[in-house]
Design a protein around this motif. Structure first.
Motif: not given
Length: 250
Positions: A8-15, A61-64, A248-250
């Motif tokens: 569960x240790x993570x960060x996510x880039x949604x693209x 195209x990524x949210x971050x 996911x960040x913004x």
């Protein structure tokens, strides 16, 4: 600390999907049209002539907003026709007991094999229908429900240990290695984030599916680190090395 404590240790880039091209700036730099067809997400300008400088100043195209890296996979084909992914989810995880470093600027790497004609290690690449579809991960293309929650997915997991010296290598893989039981090998002592690239397709999968690199066993993915280095460093420190799930960040 045990490796299980890193779950569960993570960060996510949604693209989102960016473009398709028969280019590969890692394998065939400066040689447009030499590759099989690729599907690109993240950086909106990735092509055969891409450099760290050109990618850094381009849109994503990524949210971050800081994620201007290039990510690409072979194009999915259904009955020989290209299918664009609905989206891509890119997990950056910590897999090592020791803290991780940000990828150095300009690092390039490939995970998986474009030449595979038999099943690859499921720890490197696999197909499924999403986490909640009840379909086990597989080297073969499953038949899924064709909806957003349970459509076809292709996963590729990148190595997370670096040799500490080379930003690339002749085969684009030898400078990287996978950790084992939470530790990096002595030959590749620098722990870096473990990237999992997941493409989600508007397809139910099944026997009509293949990849532009040949068959359905040849899954692979490329990563060209062109992140805003300050943004990447902040996420590595504040999420992965702080043992947090940052979403996911913004």
């Amino acid at each position: 600390m045990a490796p299980r404590n890193l779950r569960g240790v993570n960060f996510i880039s949604a693209c989102g999907f960016s473009h398709r091209a028969m280019d590969d700036p890692i394998v065939f730099p400066g040689r447009p049209g030499m590759s099989h067809d690729h599907t690109f997400v993240g950086n909106a300008t990735t092509d055969a002539f891409s450099t760290l400088r050109s990618l850094r100043v381009s849109a994503t195209t990524c949210r971050r907003a800081g994620d201007t890296a290039g990510y690409w996979m072979p194009t999915l084909l259904v009955n020989g026709q290209p299918v664009e992914p609905r989206s891509a989810t890119i997990y950056y995880r910590r897999r090592t007991v020791s803290p991780v470093r940000p990828f150095p600027a300009g690092l390039k790497m490939i995970a998986g094999s474009s030449r595979a004609t038999t099943p690859q290690d499921l720890g490197v690449t696999f197909w499924n229908c999403g986490a909640n579809a009840g379909v086990a991960r597989s080297a073969d293309v499953p038949t899924c429900a064709n909806d957003r929650g349970a459509g076809l997915r292709l996963h590729v997991n990148f190595p997370n240990c670096w040799d500490g010296t080379n930003l690339d290598s002749n085969d684009h893989q030898a400078h990287m290695a996978y950790s084992v039981r939470g530790s990096c090998p002595a030959t590749h002592p620098v722990a870096v984030p473990a990237i999992s690239l997941i493409f989600r397709y508007p397809s139910a999968g099944g026997p009509a599916v293949s990849l532009s690199s040949g068959g359905h066993y040849s899954a692979h993915a490329d990563f060209f680190n062109a992140w805003n280095q300050g943004a990447l460093t902040s996420l590595v420190r504040g999420c992965l090395n702080a043992l947090r799930h940052c979403g996911r960040g913004t």
